[in-house]
Design a protein around this motif. Structure first.
Motif, short mmCIF file in Angstrom:
data_model
loop_
_atom_site.label_atom_id
_atom_site.label_comp_id
_atom_site.label_asym_id
_atom_site.label_seq_id
_atom_site.Cartn_x
_atom_site.Cartn_y
_atom_site.Cartn_z
N VAL A 145 0.84 -1.20 0.00
CA VAL A 145 0.00 0.00 0.00
C VAL A 145 0.88 1.25 0.00
O VAL A 145 0.62 2.20 -0.74
N GLU A 146 1.92 1.24 0.81
CA GLU A 146 2.82 2.39 0.88
C GLU A 146 3.56 2.59 -0.44
O GLU A 146 3.73 3.72 -0.91
N ASP A 147 4.01 1.50 -1.07
CA ASP A 147 4.68 1.61 -2.37
C ASP A 147 3.74 2.20 -3.42
O ASP A 147 4.14 3.03 -4.24
N ARG A 148 2.49 1.79 -3.41
CA ARG A 148 1.51 2.32 -4.36
C ARG A 148 1.28 3.81 -4.13
O ARG A 148 1.16 4.59 -5.08
N ARG A 149 1.23 4.21 -2.85
CA ARG A 149 1.03 5.63 -2.54
C ARG A 149 2.21 6.45 -3.03
O ARG A 149 2.05 7.51 -3.64
N ARG A 150 3.44 5.93 -2.80
CA ARG A 150 4.63 6.66 -3.26
C ARG A 150 4.67 6.74 -4.79
O ARG A 150 5.04 7.77 -5.34
N LYS A 185 2.10 6.78 -6.79
CA LYS A 185 1.09 7.77 -7.18
C LYS A 185 1.62 9.19 -6.96
O LYS A 185 1.45 10.07 -7.81
N ASP A 186 2.31 9.39 -5.84
CA ASP A 186 2.89 10.71 -5.56
C ASP A 186 3.95 11.07 -6.60
O ASP A 186 4.05 12.23 -7.02
#
Length: 67
Positions: free
Chosen positions: A42-47, A49-50
């Motif tokens: 989830v954190e990798d996906r958020r990064r 996207k950022d």
């Protein structure tokens, strides 16, 4: 006279007991590992996207300067 049937029940060995304890502990550890892995995904996906959003902003600013 016939002898009564004998029921043999194996007494668990120390090895068997340790395997049971290990399986209980490992199952808990596996749950924690899966939860940690999912949190990382989830954190990798958020990064990611950022990063995409930041790239778009940089491209927009660059295009505005050259116009």
């Amino acid at each position: 006279m016939q002898a009564a049937p004998v029921r043999a029940t194996a007494i668990p060995s120390v090895t068997d007991a340790l395997r049971v304890v290990e399986s209980l502990l490992m199952s808990r550890g596996h749950r924690t590992a899966r939860r940690n892995a999912w949190t990382s995904v989830v954190e990798d996906r958020r990064r990611a996207k950022d990063r995409v959003e930041a790239q778009r902003v940089l491209e927009a600013v660059s295009a505005a300067r050259t116009s």
